[in-house]
Motif scaffolding. Structure first.
Motif, PDB file in Angstrom:
ATOM      1  N   ILE A 166       0.856  -1.192   0.000  1.00  0.00           N
ATOM      2  CA  ILE A 166       0.000   0.000   0.000  1.00  0.00           C
ATOM      3  C   ILE A 166       0.888   1.237   0.000  1.00  0.00           C
ATOM      4  CG2 ILE A 166      -1.856   1.262   1.141  1.00  0.00           C
ATOM      5  CD1 ILE A 166      -2.604  -1.285   2.634  1.00  0.00           C
ATOM      6  N   PRO A 167       0.874   2.021  -1.056  1.00  0.00           N
ATOM      7  CA  PRO A 167       1.668   3.257  -1.063  1.00  0.00           C
ATOM      8  C   PRO A 167       1.087   4.276  -0.090  1.00  0.00           C
ATOM      9  CG  PRO A 167       0.260   3.156  -2.994  1.00  0.00           C
ATOM     10  CD  PRO A 167       0.110   1.833  -2.293  1.00  0.00           C
ATOM     11  N   ASN A 168       1.868   5.287   0.220  1.00  0.00           N
ATOM     12  CA  ASN A 168       1.386   6.335   1.119  1.00  0.00           C
ATOM     13  C   ASN A 168       0.270   7.151   0.468  1.00  0.00           C
ATOM     14  OD1 ASN A 168       3.171   5.569   3.045  1.00  0.00           O
ATOM     15  ND2 ASN A 168       4.482   7.382   2.907  1.00  0.00           N
ATOM     16  N   ALA A 169      -0.625   7.631   1.304  1.00  0.00           N
ATOM     17  CA  ALA A 169      -1.667   8.553   0.832  1.00  0.00           C
ATOM     18  C   ALA A 169      -1.128   9.982   0.818  1.00  0.00           C
ATOM     19  CB  ALA A 169      -2.879   8.481   1.758  1.00  0.00           C
ATOM     20  N   ILE A 170      -1.764  10.799   0.028  1.00  0.00           N
ATOM     21  CA  ILE A 170      -1.403  12.211  -0.011  1.00  0.00           C
ATOM     22  C   ILE A 170      -2.045  12.938   1.157  1.00  0.00           C
ATOM     23  CG2 ILE A 170      -1.715  14.356  -1.308  1.00  0.00           C
ATOM     24  CD1 ILE A 170      -1.498  12.774  -3.835  1.00  0.00           C
ATOM     25  N   ASN A 171      -1.253  13.744   1.828  1.00  0.00           N
ATOM     26  CA  ASN A 171      -1.788  14.622   2.862  1.00  0.00           C
ATOM     27  C   ASN A 171      -2.826  15.551   2.216  1.00  0.00           C
ATOM     28  OD1 ASN A 171      -2.215  16.573   4.864  1.00  0.00           O
ATOM     29  ND2 ASN A 171      -0.145  16.342   5.645  1.00  0.00           N
ATOM     30  N   PRO A 172      -4.052  15.582   2.742  1.00  0.00           N
ATOM     31  CA  PRO A 172      -5.115  16.364   2.092  1.00  0.00           C
ATOM     32  C   PRO A 172      -4.778  17.823   1.831  1.00  0.00           C
ATOM     33  CG  PRO A 172      -6.048  14.944   3.774  1.00  0.00           C
ATOM     34  CD  PRO A 172      -4.554  14.831   3.907  1.00  0.00           C
ATOM     35  N   GLU A 173      -3.884  18.411   2.625  1.00  0.00           N
ATOM     36  CA  GLU A 173      -3.569  19.834   2.421  1.00  0.00           C
ATOM     37  C   GLU A 173      -2.852  20.081   1.094  1.00  0.00           C
ATOM     38  OE1 GLU A 173       0.194  21.678   4.143  1.00  0.00           O
ATOM     39  OE2 GLU A 173      -0.333  20.239   5.709  1.00  0.00           O
ATOM     40  N   PHE A 174      -2.323  19.021   0.479  1.00  0.00           N
ATOM     41  CA  PHE A 174      -1.626  19.178  -0.793  1.00  0.00           C
ATOM     42  C   PHE A 174      -2.542  18.938  -1.988  1.00  0.00           C
ATOM     43  CE2 PHE A 174       1.720  18.626   2.248  1.00  0.00           C
ATOM     44  CZ  PHE A 174       2.738  19.453   1.790  1.00  0.00           C
ATOM     45  N   ILE A 175      -3.798  18.615  -1.730  1.00  0.00           N
ATOM     46  CA  ILE A 175      -4.779  18.482  -2.810  1.00  0.00           C
ATOM     47  C   ILE A 175      -5.354  19.866  -3.082  1.00  0.00           C
ATOM     48  CG2 ILE A 175      -6.901  17.377  -3.563  1.00  0.00           C
ATOM     49  CD1 ILE A 175      -4.586  15.465  -3.235  1.00  0.00           C
ATOM     50  N   LEU A 275       8.121  13.723  -1.814  1.00  0.00           N
ATOM     51  CA  LEU A 275       8.036  13.597  -3.269  1.00  0.00           C
ATOM     52  C   LEU A 275       6.580  13.497  -3.716  1.00  0.00           C
ATOM     53  CD1 LEU A 275       9.376  13.232  -6.027  1.00  0.00           C
ATOM     54  CD2 LEU A 275       9.572  10.783  -5.528  1.00  0.00           C
ATOM     55  N   ILE A 276       5.788  12.700  -3.016  1.00  0.00           N
ATOM     56  CA  ILE A 276       4.356  12.595  -3.330  1.00  0.00           C
ATOM     57  C   ILE A 276       3.709  13.966  -3.303  1.00  0.00           C
ATOM     58  CG2 ILE A 276       2.123  11.747  -2.497  1.00  0.00           C
ATOM     59  CD1 ILE A 276       3.563   9.256  -1.494  1.00  0.00           C
ATOM     60  N   GLU A 277       4.007  14.737  -2.274  1.00  0.00           N
ATOM     61  CA  GLU A 277       3.361  16.027  -2.079  1.00  0.00           C
ATOM     62  C   GLU A 277       3.776  17.029  -3.149  1.00  0.00           C
ATOM     63  OE1 GLU A 277       3.063  15.175   2.705  1.00  0.00           O
ATOM     64  OE2 GLU A 277       4.628  16.512   1.926  1.00  0.00           O
ATOM     65  N   ALA A 278       5.052  17.016  -3.522  1.00  0.00           N
ATOM     66  CA  ALA A 278       5.505  17.911  -4.585  1.00  0.00           C
ATOM     67  C   ALA A 278       4.832  17.561  -5.911  1.00  0.00           C
ATOM     68  CB  ALA A 278       7.026  17.824  -4.722  1.00  0.00           C
ATOM     69  N   MET A 279       4.696  16.269  -6.187  1.00  0.00           N
ATOM     70  CA  MET A 279       4.017  15.847  -7.418  1.00  0.00           C
ATOM     71  C   MET A 279       2.547  16.252  -7.378  1.00  0.00           C
ATOM     72  SD  MET A 279       5.781  12.081  -7.943  1.00  0.00           S
ATOM     73  CE  MET A 279       5.082  11.767  -9.575  1.00  0.00           C
ATOM     74  N   ALA A 280       1.914  16.092  -6.218  1.00  0.00           N
ATOM     75  CA  ALA A 280       0.498  16.452  -6.090  1.00  0.00           C
ATOM     76  C   ALA A 280       0.266  17.940  -6.299  1.00  0.00           C
ATOM     77  CB  ALA A 280      -0.022  16.027  -4.720  1.00  0.00           C
ATOM     78  N   LEU A 281       1.279  18.749  -6.010  1.00  0.00           N
ATOM     79  CA  LEU A 281       1.183  20.190  -6.251  1.00  0.00           C
ATOM     80  C   LEU A 281       1.340  20.522  -7.734  1.00  0.00           C
ATOM     81  CD1 LEU A 281       3.314  21.548  -3.268  1.00  0.00           C
ATOM     82  CD2 LEU A 281       0.838  21.713  -3.509  1.00  0.00           C
ATOM     83  N   GLY A 282       1.793  19.539  -8.520  1.00  0.00           N
ATOM     84  CA  GLY A 282       2.015  19.777  -9.943  1.00  0.00           C
ATOM     85  C   GLY A 282       3.345  20.438 -10.218  1.00  0.00           C
ATOM     86  N   MET A 283       4.386  20.054  -9.445  1.00  0.00           N
ATOM     87  CA  MET A 283       5.723  20.610  -9.640  1.00  0.00           C
ATOM     88  C   MET A 283       6.569  19.668 -10.486  1.00  0.00           C
ATOM     89  SD  MET A 283       6.638  21.864  -5.764  1.00  0.00           S
ATOM     90  CE  MET A 283       8.192  22.598  -6.306  1.00  0.00           C
TER      91      MET A 283
END
Length: 366
Positions: A166-175, A275-283
């Motif tokens: 199970i990969p990590n979930a994205i912290n909702p604040e980064f959505i 890394l997940i969070e940066a990708m979720a931001l669209g960087m």
């Protein structure tokens, strides 16, 4: 169900954040959740419906550390014997080895959640290798972040038939909507300032890149024991005025979303939250292709980001330079990176944890 999650503290790293988010989710869907921690250090917030038991809070204690550890050991053993628990989830090696060493006294199932690279843990010392071989096979179920981590267990003699990846979930604040403005001239990295994160690689690569692109600055977010060493390294390289150590911030998404590039320079990771969070931001993102495979799970090389070998300064310089030189391609990769927000939605990921916990508690094989 009555579920207890074991971890050292609720401060700092990715495992601690996952424990808090998981506990909050499980409590909200009706489970009785306890987080059992060794110390009272806390960064991440848990909801009021989550019970937090601290074995010994050292913040205001004047007792010698050896005495504190004896108290913790006694209280942990008492918890195992007295508390009515349906299932335990253990995170991080020290507590994992301890609870599995007490396996004969614990009647309910135990799930081991592997949060890093088991190969790095075992290679660190002969003692770690022996702990892994002696205690880790006694879990009732295993949750891995990557297939590579599960394969390490399998090839080292541990039966992982009852396991799940199970990969990590994205912290909702980064959505959030992707930043659409002009990126500022900043390259960013985030994480604890430790050897594992290898910010020295990023600083040295930036020193080379800066010769061609002097208008850029490097921002490093996080705290840790190597901070002064890294500051001095930037001074020696003559780039101290361009490397900004920003410390730990609670609004990381707000601070980095308009930067040109995010870089993860780690020697090893589980499933890197930063890394997940940066990708979720669209960087646009660059990461070392480090064990245990979390980065290569997230990044499809040259499509939604760039992968480089670990501790390879030349490859890192080339990758950073490529992004700065090719803004159109960088924007295309960033747009594809943004899709990770759909793949790793909070509820989807933690519902998989809930399903596996139920299965193990009922004695079912995954």
């Amino acid at each position: 169900m009555k579920i207890t999650l074991l971890i050292g503290s609720l401060a700092g790293g990715g495992a601690e954040r996952v424990v808090c988010n998981l506990a909050n989710y499980l409590a909200d869907i009706g489970h009785e959740i306890t987080i059992l921690t060794v110390s009272d250090k806390q960064t991440y917030k848990i909801n009021d419906n989550v019970r937090h038991v601290v074995l010994y809070g050292e913040s205001n204690s004047k007792l010698p550390h050896q005495i504190i550890n004896i108290i913790r050991l006694y209280r942990m053993n008492r918890y195992f014997r007295k508390e009515n628990v349906d299932i335990y989830l253990t995170f991080l090696p020290k507590l994992t080895s301890f609870i599995l060493a007490q396996r004969r006294f614990i009647k309910c199932p135990i799930i081991l959640a592997e949060r890093a690279d088991p190969g790095t843990f075992c290679a660190a010392s002969e003692k770690n290798q022996k702990i892994f071989e002696k205690y880790y096979p006694h879990a009732d179920g295993y949750i891995f972040q990557t297939e590579d981590a599960r394969e390490y267990y399998r090839t080292h003699g541990i039966n992982v038939e009852n396991s799940v990846v199970i990969p990590n979930a994205i912290n909702p604040e980064f959505i959030r909507p992707q930043y659409q403005g002009k990126p500022r001239n900043a390259i960013v990295g985030a994480g604890r300032l430790t050897e594992q994160k290898n910010f020295s690689l990023l600083i040295n690569a930036f020193a080379e890149v800066s010769k061609t692109y002097p208008e850029y600055e490097l921002e490093i977010y996080g705290e840790g024991p190597l901070k002064n060493d890294l500051i001095n390294e930037a001074k020696v390289l003559g780039i101290a005025e361009k490397v900004k150590f920003q410390g730990y911030v609670k609004n990381l998404g707000d601070r980095i979303q308009d930067a040109t590039l995010f870089v993860l320079s780690s020697n090893f990771e589980g499933m890197p939250n930063a890394l997940i969070e940066a990708m979720a931001l669209g960087m646009p993102v660059i990461s070392t292709d480090c064990p245990a495979g979390g980065s290569k799970f997230l990044i499809k090389n040259k499509k939604n980001g760039l992968l480089v070998p670990t501790n390879d300064i030349n490859a890192m310089v080339d990758a950073i330079s490529y992004i700065l030189k090719n803004s159109k391609k960088a924007k295309e990769m960033a747009q594809l990176a943004y899709n990770v927000g759909d793949e790793l939605q909070f509820d989807k990921v933690y519902d998989k944890w809930n399903e596996f916990i139920f299965a193990v508690c009922k004695g079912e094989k995954n």
